[in-house]
Design a protein around this motif. Structure first.
Motif, PDB file in Angstrom:
ATOM      1  N   GLU A  40      27.812  43.311  37.708  1.00 23.84           N
ATOM      2  CA  GLU A  40      28.573  42.822  36.576  1.00 23.84           C
ATOM      3  C   GLU A  40      29.490  43.762  35.963  1.00 23.84           C
ATOM      4  O   GLU A  40      30.582  43.531  35.698  1.00 23.84           O
ATOM      5  CB  GLU A  40      27.465  42.291  35.634  1.00 23.84           C
ATOM      6  N   SER A  43      32.497  44.521  38.233  1.00 23.50           N
ATOM      7  CA  SER A  43      33.572  43.161  38.442  1.00 23.50           C
ATOM      8  C   SER A  43      34.468  43.269  37.291  1.00 23.50           C
ATOM      9  O   SER A  43      35.434  42.638  37.319  1.00 23.50           O
ATOM     10  CB  SER A  43      32.722  41.910  38.632  1.00 23.50           C
ATOM     11  N   LYS A  44      33.817  43.616  35.985  1.00 24.70           N
ATOM     12  CA  LYS A  44      34.658  43.503  35.011  1.00 24.70           C
ATOM     13  C   LYS A  44      35.985  44.633  35.115  1.00 24.70           C
ATOM     14  O   LYS A  44      36.894  44.494  34.318  1.00 24.70           O
ATOM     15  CB  LYS A  44      33.851  44.219  33.677  1.00 24.70           C
ATOM     16  N   ILE A  46      37.713  44.896  37.875  1.00 30.59           N
ATOM     17  CA  ILE A  46      38.641  44.171  38.861  1.00 30.59           C
ATOM     18  C   ILE A  46      39.352  42.822  38.102  1.00 30.59           C
ATOM     19  O   ILE A  46      39.092  42.137  37.040  1.00 30.59           O
ATOM     20  CB  ILE A  46      37.606  43.472  39.749  1.00 30.59           C
ATOM     21  N   GLU A  47      40.655  42.795  38.521  1.00 30.99           N
ATOM     22  CA  GLU A  47      41.413  41.693  37.881  1.00 30.99           C
ATOM     23  C   GLU A  47      40.764  40.395  37.991  1.00 30.99           C
ATOM     24  O   GLU A  47      40.013  40.082  39.054  1.00 30.99           O
ATOM     25  CB  GLU A  47      42.824  41.515  38.914  1.00 30.99           C
ATOM     26  N   PRO A  48      40.614  39.485  36.885  1.00 31.65           N
ATOM     27  CA  PRO A  48      39.563  38.508  36.906  1.00 31.65           C
ATOM     28  C   PRO A  48      40.032  37.425  38.203  1.00 31.65           C
ATOM     29  O   PRO A  48      38.951  36.995  38.556  1.00 31.65           O
ATOM     30  CB  PRO A  48      40.354  37.627  35.625  1.00 31.65           C
ATOM     31  N   TYR A  50      40.359  38.153  41.138  1.00 32.29           N
ATOM     32  CA  TYR A  50      39.632  38.845  42.474  1.00 32.29           C
ATOM     33  C   TYR A  50      38.026  39.128  42.211  1.00 32.29           C
ATOM     34  O   TYR A  50      37.316  39.728  43.029  1.00 32.29           O
ATOM     35  CB  TYR A  50      40.365  39.985  42.717  1.00 32.29           C
ATOM     36  N   ARG A  51      37.552  38.867  41.016  1.00 33.30           N
ATOM     37  CA  ARG A  51      36.168  39.089  40.769  1.00 33.30           C
ATOM     38  C   ARG A  51      35.298  38.778  41.668  1.00 33.30           C
ATOM     39  O   ARG A  51      34.566  39.102  42.067  1.00 33.30           O
ATOM     40  CB  ARG A  51      35.783  39.016  39.275  1.00 33.30           C
ATOM     41  N   ASP A  52      35.299  36.998  41.897  1.00 31.88           N
ATOM     42  CA  ASP A  52      34.257  36.498  42.730  1.00 31.88           C
ATOM     43  C   ASP A  52      34.340  37.374  44.136  1.00 31.88           C
ATOM     44  O   ASP A  52      33.391  37.413  44.966  1.00 31.88           O
ATOM     45  CB  ASP A  52      34.592  35.180  42.764  1.00 31.88           C
ATOM     46  N   ALA A  84      35.149  50.855  40.435  1.00 25.06           N
ATOM     47  CA  ALA A  84      34.406  49.657  40.541  1.00 25.06           C
ATOM     48  C   ALA A  84      33.932  49.754  41.942  1.00 25.06           C
ATOM     49  O   ALA A  84      32.562  49.531  42.239  1.00 25.06           O
ATOM     50  CB  ALA A  84      35.361  48.278  40.610  1.00 25.06           C
TER      51      ALA A  84
END
Length: 106
Positions: A40, A43-44, A46-48, A50-52, A84
């Protein structure tokens, strides 16, 4: 081809034990103890968009071509992306070390 006696006494039991150990190792590997907060928090960074994909990449090693291009194009110049990746991979390395210790004790 080995005789039936050798197959029954040596080869078949060996293959069965190998399959059992492989399954146990696979199960242990699936149960790496990595806190979900690691993923979690990472992932914060990372650009939204590309988070998944980032989560999928760090958990399975699989990634879309688009994410792979993003990753390779931005890794050197994006401190948050590097942070990250380091955060997740350090947690995974620690979990693998712990898994190795558990397996040695078996």
């Amino acid at each position: 081809m080995p005789s039936e006696d050798i197959q029954n006494k040596v080869i078949r039991p060996f293959k069965e034990k190998l399959e059992q150990l492989t399954e146990e190792l696979f199960e242990c590997g699936r149960k790496l103890e990595i806190p979900s907060s690691i993923y979690e928090n990472a992932s914060k960074l990372i650009e939204p968009k590309y988070r998944d994909e980032f989560l999928r990449f760090t958990q399975t090693g699989e990634a879309s071509d688009e994410f792979t291009n993003y990753f390779h194009s931005n890794y050197d110049n994006n401190e948050q992306l590097r942070e990250a990746v380091d955060m997740v991979f350090h947690a995974q390395a620690k979990a693998l070390e712990e898994l190795g210790q558990k397996l040695r004790r078996k």
